[in-house]
Design a protein around this motif. Structure first.
Motif, PDB file in Angstrom:
ATOM      1  N   ILE A  42      24.597  23.479  -8.605  1.00  0.00           N
ATOM      2  CA  ILE A  42      25.135  24.819  -8.894  1.00  0.00           C
ATOM      3  C   ILE A  42      24.781  25.679  -7.588  1.00  0.00           C
ATOM      4  N   LYS A  43      25.528  26.788  -7.344  1.00  0.00           N
ATOM      5  CA  LYS A  43      25.366  27.265  -6.035  1.00  0.00           C
ATOM      6  C   LYS A  43      25.227  28.638  -6.518  1.00  0.00           C
ATOM      7  N   LEU A  44      23.958  29.200  -5.780  1.00  0.00           N
ATOM      8  CA  LEU A  44      23.509  30.491  -5.953  1.00  0.00           C
ATOM      9  C   LEU A  44      23.850  31.307  -4.654  1.00  0.00           C
ATOM     10  N   VAL A  45      24.795  32.462  -5.031  1.00  0.00           N
ATOM     11  CA  VAL A  45      25.191  33.355  -3.965  1.00  0.00           C
ATOM     12  C   VAL A  45      24.382  34.472  -3.765  1.00  0.00           C
ATOM     13  N   VAL A  46      23.804  34.677  -2.404  1.00  0.00           N
ATOM     14  CA  VAL A  46      23.076  35.714  -2.264  1.00  0.00           C
ATOM     15  C   VAL A  46      23.775  36.462  -1.144  1.00  0.00           C
ATOM     16  N   ALA A  47      24.018  37.836  -1.385  1.00  0.00           N
ATOM     17  CA  ALA A  47      24.919  38.921  -0.679  1.00  0.00           C
ATOM     18  C   ALA A  47      24.201  39.306   0.462  1.00  0.00           C
ATOM     19  N   GLY A  53      14.416  40.026   1.648  1.00  0.00           N
ATOM     20  CA  GLY A  53      13.765  39.899   0.592  1.00  0.00           C
ATOM     21  C   GLY A  53      14.614  39.154  -0.562  1.00  0.00           C
ATOM     22  N   SER A  54      15.853  39.473  -0.697  1.00  0.00           N
ATOM     23  CA  SER A  54      16.669  38.888  -1.417  1.00  0.00           C
ATOM     24  C   SER A  54      16.892  37.395  -1.467  1.00  0.00           C
ATOM     25  N   ASP A  55      16.993  36.785  -0.152  1.00  0.00           N
ATOM     26  CA  ASP A  55      17.070  35.496   0.352  1.00  0.00           C
ATOM     27  C   ASP A  55      15.608  34.682  -0.034  1.00  0.00           C
ATOM     28  N   PHE A  56      14.622  35.592   0.317  1.00  0.00           N
ATOM     29  CA  PHE A  56      13.345  34.847  -0.203  1.00  0.00           C
ATOM     30  C   PHE A  56      13.213  34.603  -1.719  1.00  0.00           C
ATOM     31  N   ASN A  77      24.482  32.136   1.420  1.00  0.00           N
ATOM     32  CA  ASN A  77      24.479  33.339   1.982  1.00  0.00           C
ATOM     33  C   ASN A  77      25.892  34.022   2.163  1.00  0.00           C
ATOM     34  N   ARG A  78      26.182  35.051   1.579  1.00  0.00           N
ATOM     35  CA  ARG A  78      27.563  35.799   2.041  1.00  0.00           C
ATOM     36  C   ARG A  78      27.315  37.107   2.139  1.00  0.00           C
ATOM     37  N   PRO A  79      26.764  37.367   3.374  1.00  0.00           N
ATOM     38  CA  PRO A  79      26.527  38.936   3.480  1.00  0.00           C
ATOM     39  C   PRO A  79      27.829  39.629   3.912  1.00  0.00           C
ATOM     40  N   GLY A  80      27.807  41.055   3.728  1.00  0.00           N
ATOM     41  CA  GLY A  80      28.903  41.898   4.269  1.00  0.00           C
ATOM     42  C   GLY A  80      29.249  42.921   3.104  1.00  0.00           C
ATOM     43  N   ALA A  81      29.879  44.084   3.751  1.00  0.00           N
ATOM     44  CA  ALA A  81      30.300  45.060   2.794  1.00  0.00           C
ATOM     45  C   ALA A  81      29.385  45.559   1.774  1.00  0.00           C
ATOM     46  N   GLY A  82      28.058  45.788   2.374  1.00  0.00           N
ATOM     47  CA  GLY A  82      27.054  46.321   1.658  1.00  0.00           C
ATOM     48  C   GLY A  82      26.661  45.421   0.487  1.00  0.00           C
TER      49      GLY A  82
END
Length: 332
Positions: A42-47, A53-56, A77-82
């Protein structure tokens, strides 16, 4: 004597019979061949980027969920665009329970500030809330405010003389501070930074005077007396700062903001899968080890039903939309 020979079927008849059998088998196969959910990772996407903190919280919970579900839960992890890039990617995935999204408090702010490619309420399946915690309202020690009422009085007496730092325009700490100003009638100048670290650095140095910070980032400086903590923004005090009152105790019962995290998925995930994920999350987040891990970031386990989390998302989205409109907040 005449011998009757059995007529052999033609090649075409045999071919038609085999194709018919294959079609029936293909139709029936999923009923017996597919293993119960989950049968793959299962993939859990973090923005947001790794280390925050969210990644933790995502990685902390993913380990326990993997144990409960019997399949790896992999943080991506998929950061970007707020935070909108990761959300859009996850919520446009197949609704099969194999792609989930870690929603943070900022998720409910973004609809008021950005033009999204998805509906943040209608295009999701709420799964469960993971954790909740406060923000710390802190000032530079040179600010002549010993408590929250002093700070408000000072900000009213000399409007915009005090400045507050944030992790950027539209960040949850920016919105939380603007909400406080709206509730109290105080006026302070906003100084946005590109991240939490420079915002704290300049508040400690006195370039800015006020900050609403997350517990993980602000607590060490408050304990070292480099910042003066005046209040926490939730109904309950923070165990690590037992002498610091809540905003209600400090004289502002109409102000409360929670820093929260939870898991959602694309719209249409089957209810049996939602129930299995919700059960795994609720079992994962409770217990001494998880409570200790979350407390290092100033968080406590939340849990609850998908419906309860869905209501939180809807209520918070409406609250921030009203505030952004009222105070004419825009992301440049």
């Amino acid at each position: 004597m005449q011998i009757n020979e059995t007529k052999k079927p033609s090649f075409g008849a045999v071919r038609r019979a085999l194709l018919a059998t294959a079609a029936v088998c293909a139709f029936c196969a999923p009923a017996w061949a597919e293993a119960p959910y989950p049968n793959r990772p299962i993939k859990l996407v973090v923005a947001f980027a790794p280390g925050g903190g969210s990644d933790f919280i995502a990685r902390l919970v993913a380990v326990r969920m993997s144990e409960k579900l019997g399949q790896p839960v992999i943080v991506e992890n998929r950061p970007g665009a707020g935070g909108n890039l990761g959300a859009s990617t996850a919520l446009k995935s197949p609704a099969d329970g194999y792609t989930l999204f870690l929603a943070a408090a900022s998720y409910t702010v973004n609809p008021a500030l950005y033009k999204l490619t998805f509906d943040p309420i209608k295009d999701i399946t709420p799964i469960a809330q993971l954790a909740r915690g406060p923000f710390i309202i802190a000032v530079n020690p040179e600010v002549p405010a010993k408590n929250l009422k002093d700070l408000v009085a000072l900000a009213k007496k000399e409007p915009n003389k005090l400045s507050y730092a944030s992790a950027g325009t539209g960040s949850i700490v920016h919105i939380a501070t603007e909400y406080f100003l709206d509730v109290t009638g105080a006026q302070m100048m906003h100084v946005p930074y590109k991240g939490t670290a420079p915002a704290l650095t300049d508040t400690i140095s006195g370039q800015t005077q006020v900050v609403f910070g997350t517990v993980a980032s602000t607590l060490p400086f408050a304990k070292a007396d480099k910042l003066r903590a005046l209040a926490v923004t939730t109904p309950n005090r923070l165990a690590a700062l037992p002498d610091v009152p809540t905003t209600a105790e400090a004289g502002f019962p109409n102000y409360s903001v929670t820093n929260w995290h939870g898991i959602i998925g694309p719209k249409g995930i089957p209810q049996d899968i939602v129930a299995k994920l919700n059960k795994a999350i609720n079992e994962s987040i409770h217990g001494a080890e998880m409570t200790k891990g979350m407390s290092s970031d100033g968080l406590t386990p939340a849990g609850g039903t998908p419906a309860e989390f869905g209501k939180l998302l809807a209520d918070e989205t409406a609250r921030w939309q009203a505030l952004v409109t009222k105070r004419d907040i825009k992301v440049e």
